[in-house]
Design a protein around this motif. Sequence first.
Motif, mmCIF file in Angstrom:
data_model
loop_
_atom_site.group_PDB
_atom_site.id
_atom_site.type_symbol
_atom_site.label_atom_id
_atom_site.label_comp_id
_atom_site.label_asym_id
_atom_site.label_seq_id
_atom_site.Cartn_x
_atom_site.Cartn_y
_atom_site.Cartn_z
ATOM 1 N N LYS A 132 0.821 -1.204 0.000
ATOM 2 C CA LYS A 132 0.000 0.000 0.000
ATOM 3 C C LYS A 132 0.860 1.262 0.000
ATOM 4 O O LYS A 132 1.883 1.341 0.672
ATOM 5 C CB LYS A 132 -0.921 0.026 1.222
ATOM 6 N N GLN A 134 0.400 4.985 1.108
ATOM 7 C CA GLN A 134 -0.540 5.745 1.946
ATOM 8 C C GLN A 134 -0.414 7.253 1.758
ATOM 9 O O GLN A 134 -1.347 7.993 2.079
ATOM 10 C CB GLN A 134 -0.305 5.412 3.424
ATOM 11 N N ASN A 135 0.746 7.704 1.252
ATOM 12 C CA ASN A 135 0.985 9.142 1.137
ATOM 13 C C ASN A 135 1.355 9.515 -0.301
ATOM 14 O O ASN A 135 1.899 8.698 -1.048
ATOM 15 C CB ASN A 135 2.118 9.576 2.077
ATOM 16 N N ILE A 155 -4.888 8.368 -3.414
ATOM 17 C CA ILE A 155 -4.236 7.750 -2.253
ATOM 18 C C ILE A 155 -5.325 7.380 -1.252
ATOM 19 O O ILE A 155 -6.231 8.186 -1.004
ATOM 20 C CB ILE A 155 -3.226 8.727 -1.610
ATOM 21 N N PRO A 156 -5.287 6.193 -0.630
ATOM 22 C CA PRO A 156 -4.246 5.159 -0.786
ATOM 23 C C PRO A 156 -4.420 4.359 -2.079
ATOM 24 O O PRO A 156 -5.487 4.368 -2.684
ATOM 25 C CB PRO A 156 -4.462 4.270 0.438
#
Length: 219
Positions: A132, A134-135, A155-156
């Motif tokens: 993943k 995430q940012n 995102i994600p």
Amino acid sequence: MEYIYNSSLVKIQKSNTYSFTIHSSYNNYFKNSLEVLNVPYKNDAVSTKINIQTDSFISLREYIDNKPDKLLELFDITFMIQDIVNQIQYLENNNQTVPFFSIEDFFILNKNSCLFIGLDKVCEYNENGNFKVQNIIKKKTDDFFSPEIDAIKHIPTTLHYKSCYYSLGIMLLKIFINVDIKKNDDYHENTKIIYGLPCYWFIQNAIAKNSKDRYILFI
């Protein structure tokens, strides 16, 4: 004492020896890497500090800038591929990868070995090979992104662990022959100068369009 590299997980100081202050989670990574590179070290298990003795230890950026034409030679590219592949495979044995590479992620030891230190980027991937994001990933000058990172719209999201293979391939092209590849179809036309060399085939395998078709093979 001044740090020559300073991140949340890795801090490198220069004294009589080079002192690595390492996050404990990656102590074994560094020990394994240094052993493969045949670089002597002493490890303080309590403070997670690794002390190494080398004739030279400089960032890849500085190593490139010291070259007369600011490009690496075939010898440099060859040892970098061998060393980086070993270090990627160590991470992969622990289901870990990085989304992409940057020139700032590497140091050159003794002018014949390469060490990846960009451990802040390490992600764990699942049984399908995905991890993943995430940012938002903001691109800097010395970063090299795979097409799937460039294509991120929200995102994600998830990426395949071989995203970094593509990143490695285009980074090597840039620092070796100063070529930027925009599309996979451009590869042969823009790399005729290295056609037939082992690194040509290595990079070609690393930058396949489909991430699952990418490979990093020793040369």
